[in-house]
Design an enzyme around this catalytic site. Structure first.
Site, PDB file in Angstrom:
ATOM      1  N   PHE A 132       0.844  -1.188   0.000  1.00  0.00           N
ATOM      2  CA  PHE A 132       0.000   0.000   0.000  1.00  0.00           C
ATOM      3  C   PHE A 132       0.878   1.238   0.000  1.00  0.00           C
ATOM      4  O   PHE A 132       1.901   1.280   0.686  1.00  0.00           O
ATOM      5  CB  PHE A 132      -0.885   0.000   1.259  1.00  0.00           C
ATOM      6  CG  PHE A 132      -1.688   1.254   1.445  1.00  0.00           C
ATOM      7  CD1 PHE A 132      -2.849   1.470   0.726  1.00  0.00           C
ATOM      8  CD2 PHE A 132      -1.275   2.236   2.332  1.00  0.00           C
ATOM      9  CE1 PHE A 132      -3.591   2.637   0.886  1.00  0.00           C
ATOM     10  CE2 PHE A 132      -2.012   3.402   2.512  1.00  0.00           C
ATOM     11  CZ  PHE A 132      -3.174   3.602   1.783  1.00  0.00           C
TER      12      PHE A 132
ATOM     13  N   ARG B 261       7.470  -9.912   7.906  1.00  0.00           N
ATOM     14  CA  ARG B 261       7.286  -8.704   8.711  1.00  0.00           C
ATOM     15  C   ARG B 261       6.435  -7.719   7.922  1.00  0.00           C
ATOM     16  O   ARG B 261       6.691  -7.486   6.743  1.00  0.00           O
ATOM     17  CB  ARG B 261       8.632  -8.036   9.046  1.00  0.00           C
ATOM     18  CG  ARG B 261       9.628  -8.926   9.764  1.00  0.00           C
ATOM     19  CD  ARG B 261       9.242  -9.121  11.209  1.00  0.00           C
ATOM     20  NE  ARG B 261      10.265  -9.851  11.938  1.00  0.00           N
ATOM     21  CZ  ARG B 261      10.067 -11.033  12.487  1.00  0.00           C
ATOM     22  NH1 ARG B 261       8.905 -11.630  12.388  1.00  0.00           N
ATOM     23  NH2 ARG B 261      11.041 -11.630  13.155  1.00  0.00           N
ATOM     24  N   GLU B 262       5.421  -7.162   8.570  1.00  0.00           N
ATOM     25  CA  GLU B 262       4.641  -6.074   7.989  1.00  0.00           C
ATOM     26  C   GLU B 262       5.253  -4.786   8.527  1.00  0.00           C
ATOM     27  O   GLU B 262       5.296  -4.571   9.737  1.00  0.00           O
ATOM     28  CB  GLU B 262       3.175  -6.191   8.392  1.00  0.00           C
ATOM     29  CG  GLU B 262       2.527  -7.438   7.844  1.00  0.00           C
ATOM     30  CD  GLU B 262       1.173  -7.743   8.475  1.00  0.00           C
ATOM     31  OE1 GLU B 262       0.764  -7.023   9.418  1.00  0.00           O
ATOM     32  OE2 GLU B 262       0.537  -8.698   8.031  1.00  0.00           O
TER      33      GLU B 262
ATOM     34  N   GLU C 219       4.592  23.682  12.482  1.00  0.00           N
ATOM     35  CA  GLU C 219       3.487  23.013  13.171  1.00  0.00           C
ATOM     36  C   GLU C 219       3.046  23.783  14.417  1.00  0.00           C
ATOM     37  O   GLU C 219       1.856  23.870  14.699  1.00  0.00           O
ATOM     38  CB  GLU C 219       3.866  21.578  13.532  1.00  0.00           C
ATOM     39  CG  GLU C 219       3.951  20.652  12.347  1.00  0.00           C
ATOM     40  CD  GLU C 219       2.613  20.396  11.658  1.00  0.00           C
ATOM     41  OE1 GLU C 219       1.544  20.546  12.291  1.00  0.00           O
ATOM     42  OE2 GLU C 219       2.642  20.032  10.467  1.00  0.00           O
TER      43      GLU C 219
ATOM     44  N   GLU D  97      -0.826  25.007  14.373  1.00  0.00           N
ATOM     45  CA  GLU D  97      -1.764  24.408  15.317  1.00  0.00           C
ATOM     46  C   GLU D  97      -2.156  25.334  16.461  1.00  0.00           C
ATOM     47  O   GLU D  97      -3.230  25.180  17.032  1.00  0.00           O
ATOM     48  CB  GLU D  97      -1.198  23.109  15.891  1.00  0.00           C
ATOM     49  CG  GLU D  97      -1.111  22.002  14.876  1.00  0.00           C
ATOM     50  CD  GLU D  97      -0.751  20.655  15.478  1.00  0.00           C
ATOM     51  OE1 GLU D  97      -0.533  20.565  16.699  1.00  0.00           O
ATOM     52  OE2 GLU D  97      -0.688  19.683  14.711  1.00  0.00           O
TER      53      GLU D  97
ATOM     54  N   PRO E 204       8.509   0.693  17.156  1.00  0.00           N
ATOM     55  CA  PRO E 204       9.558   0.036  16.373  1.00  0.00           C
ATOM     56  C   PRO E 204       9.279  -1.417  16.011  1.00  0.00           C
ATOM     57  O   PRO E 204       9.989  -1.978  15.181  1.00  0.00           O
ATOM     58  CB  PRO E 204      10.801   0.153  17.263  1.00  0.00           C
ATOM     59  CG  PRO E 204      10.281   0.356  18.644  1.00  0.00           C
ATOM     60  CD  PRO E 204       8.973   1.073  18.490  1.00  0.00           C
ATOM     61  N   GLY E 205       8.247  -2.001  16.570  1.00  0.00           N
ATOM     62  CA  GLY E 205       7.914  -3.372  16.208  1.00  0.00           C
ATOM     63  C   GLY E 205       7.354  -3.499  14.803  1.00  0.00           C
ATOM     64  O   GLY E 205       7.433  -4.561  14.193  1.00  0.00           O
TER      65      GLY E 205
ATOM     66  N   GLU F 167      -6.748  21.844   5.949  1.00  0.00           N
ATOM     67  CA  GLU F 167      -8.201  21.866   5.759  1.00  0.00           C
ATOM     68  C   GLU F 167      -8.926  20.677   6.392  1.00  0.00           C
ATOM     69  O   GLU F 167     -10.120  20.759   6.664  1.00  0.00           O
ATOM     70  CB  GLU F 167      -8.555  21.976   4.279  1.00  0.00           C
ATOM     71  CG  GLU F 167      -8.248  20.748   3.452  1.00  0.00           C
ATOM     72  CD  GLU F 167      -8.674  20.897   2.007  1.00  0.00           C
ATOM     73  OE1 GLU F 167      -9.063  19.868   1.416  1.00  0.00           O
ATOM     74  OE2 GLU F 167      -8.622  22.014   1.474  1.00  0.00           O
TER      75      GLU F 167
ATOM     76  N   GLU G 187      -7.993  19.421   9.388  1.00  0.00           N
ATOM     77  CA  GLU G 187      -7.511  19.403  10.771  1.00  0.00           C
ATOM     78  C   GLU G 187      -8.367  20.351  11.616  1.00  0.00           C
ATOM     79  O   GLU G 187      -8.582  21.510  11.257  1.00  0.00           O
ATOM     80  CB  GLU G 187      -6.045  19.861  10.771  1.00  0.00           C
ATOM     81  CG  GLU G 187      -5.301  19.624  12.029  1.00  0.00           C
ATOM     82  CD  GLU G 187      -3.815  19.930  11.876  1.00  0.00           C
ATOM     83  OE1 GLU G 187      -3.031  19.263  12.555  1.00  0.00           O
ATOM     84  OE2 GLU G 187      -3.431  20.832  11.099  1.00  0.00           O
TER      85      GLU G 187
END
Length: 183
Positions: free
Chosen positions: A15, A37-38, A92, A96, A114-115, A140, A142
């Site tokens: 993806f 591993r994903e 940011e 924000e 980290p897994g 837009e 957020e």
């Protein structure tokens, strides 16, 4: 340390999204066996500890779809391609919260999960905070509420699990330690 290393044999992108990419990797384990591993690839992020002149911590309250709840967090955001973390942090903070700062001090960088993900968050402390704008300059999609809370209120929010976010809990813990060291 090489006796712990996993070697990628095959990598398939499952993806590609706006923020993350998901890969399925076949790996050779240290014992010679294989496994899968994903892995989520993330561009990285920043977070900012900002304290007002009235000694209030600047935070935002926003809905987080992945958790299906509103969370209280310190200002944070995703690194844009080729952008330095300090530049992202300043942007940011202003987007924000409407605050700008004279300078940013890098505090620490840490992996969030980290897994299965490579997201690295760079935590900064903002110095010389100024409220330069009345309104936020949010993306837009957020929507946030601005909060300014005391360290004691933040500590209670962590204890009462009103602050669930790890980077924010880390920031509160850092500020607690700084307060104890000043005593």
């Amino acid at each position: 340390m090489d006796h712990l290393k996993e070697t990628t044999i095959k990598k398939e992108k499952l993806f590609s999204g706006r923020i993350i990419d998901l890969y399925l990797e076949e790996v050779r384990l240290p014992n010679g066996n294989t496994s899968s591993r994903e892995i989520i690839k993330h561009p990285g992020a920043v977070a900012v500890i900002a304290i007002t002149e009235k000694n209030k911590i600047v935070m935002v309250r926003q809905f987080r779809k992945a958790m299906e709840k509103v969370l209280v967090e310190i200002p944070a955001g995703k690194l844009e391609k080729g952008e330095e973390p300090a530049t992202t942090a300043k942007r940011e903070l202003e987007e924000e919260t409407g605050y700008t700062c004279d300078s940013l001090k890098p505090l620490i960088s840490f992996y969030t999960s980290p897994g299965f993900a490579d997201e690295l968050v760079h935590l900064f402390v903002a110095n010389g905070l100024r409220k330069d704008t009345v309104d936020h300059h949010l993306d837009e999609d957020e929507f946030v509420d601005l909060l300014e809370i005391t360290l004691e209120e933040a500590q209670r929010m962590v204890e009462n699990q009103e602050i669930y976010d790890a980077k924010t809990a880390y920031a509160v813990q850092y500020l607690q330690l700084q307060a104890m060291m000043r005593k």
